[in-house]
Scaffold this motif. Structure first.
Motif, short mmCIF file in Angstrom:
data_model
loop_
_atom_site.label_atom_id
_atom_site.label_comp_id
_atom_site.label_asym_id
_atom_site.label_seq_id
_atom_site.Cartn_x
_atom_site.Cartn_y
_atom_site.Cartn_z
N ARG A 1 19.47 17.08 14.13
CA ARG A 1 18.61 17.64 15.18
C ARG A 1 19.49 18.24 16.26
O ARG A 1 20.34 17.56 16.82
CB ARG A 1 17.74 16.56 15.81
CG ARG A 1 16.75 15.92 14.87
CD ARG A 1 15.86 14.92 15.59
NE ARG A 1 14.96 15.56 16.54
CZ ARG A 1 13.78 16.07 16.23
NH1 ARG A 1 13.36 16.04 14.99
NH2 ARG A 1 13.02 16.61 17.17
N SER B 1 22.31 13.94 16.26
CA SER B 1 21.32 14.47 17.21
C SER B 1 22.04 14.93 18.48
O SER B 1 22.74 14.14 19.12
CB SER B 1 20.30 13.39 17.56
OG SER B 1 19.42 13.83 18.56
N THR C 1 24.78 10.71 18.81
CA THR C 1 23.64 11.03 19.66
C THR C 1 24.19 11.53 20.98
O THR C 1 24.92 10.81 21.67
CB THR C 1 22.74 9.80 19.90
OG1 THR C 1 22.32 9.29 18.63
CG2 THR C 1 21.53 10.16 20.74
#
Length: 186
Positions: A144, A120, A98
């Motif tokens: 993402r 992400s 992340t």
């Protein structure tokens, strides 16, 4: 963190849990904490927000470099207020990734081989580039990659399973590059 450049990569040997260096003005000196709980180590690098009132004429020429050990499963979360980020994860065993950068470009080289729970990467203001090493195998539930204001370029790995891939830029170009023979639906 608020540095002009943040670099994350793999260390050359396995001598340390983590290696790194930094060059900063005293006004933004980072605080480093490493805690061990059972078989898990947690590295936290922060800058107290009360240190971030920059004087007139100050220029952000600060750099932090962190080298993590190869061969150890890592859940990596990186968050920065400003500055460029370069993450070379090609030699690391990343279980989840992340990345959030408020202002500045993000370049991420994915692991050579990984089974990730989360992948992400986002920037509020700045471009985002994600690329795998040649011949890499990446498996993740979803991927993402996004920027509120900046170009987004994503090179998909040649092997593995990405689940749902979400790529977005509110203001900027979006480019998704797939290997020959890849099956895509948009």
């Amino acid at each position: 963190l608020s540095v002009s450049e943040l670099v994350i990569g793999a260390q050359a040997g396995k001598q340390y849990a983590v290696q790194g260096d930094y060059s900063t003005d005293a006004i933004v000196e980072p605080s480093v904490q490493y805690d061990v709980r059972g078989n898990t180590g947690e590295l936290t690098i922060t800058q107290p927000t009360d240190q971030l009132s920059f004087p007139s004429g100050w220029s952000n020429q600060n750099r932090i470099s962190v080298n993590l050990p190869a061969g150890i499963p890592i859940d990596l979360t990186v968050s920065s207020d400003m500055g460029s980020m370069t993450l070379d994860l090609s030699k690391l065993d990343i279980r989840s990734l992340t990345v959030k950068n408020e202002m500045g470009q993000v370049t991420a080289i994915l692991p050579q081989s990984a089974e990730m729970e989360t992948l992400s990467i986002s920037a509020s203001m700045g471009s985002v580039t994600v690329k795998p090493p040649d011949g890499s195998t990446i498996t993740t539930r979803d991927m993402r990659v996004e920027s509120d204001s900046g170009a987004v370029t994503v090179n998909l790995p040649s092997k593995g399973s990405l689940g749902e891939v979400y790529v977005r830029s509110d203001m900027g170009s979006v480019q998704v590059l797939a290997p020959d023979g890849a099956s895509l639906s948009m």
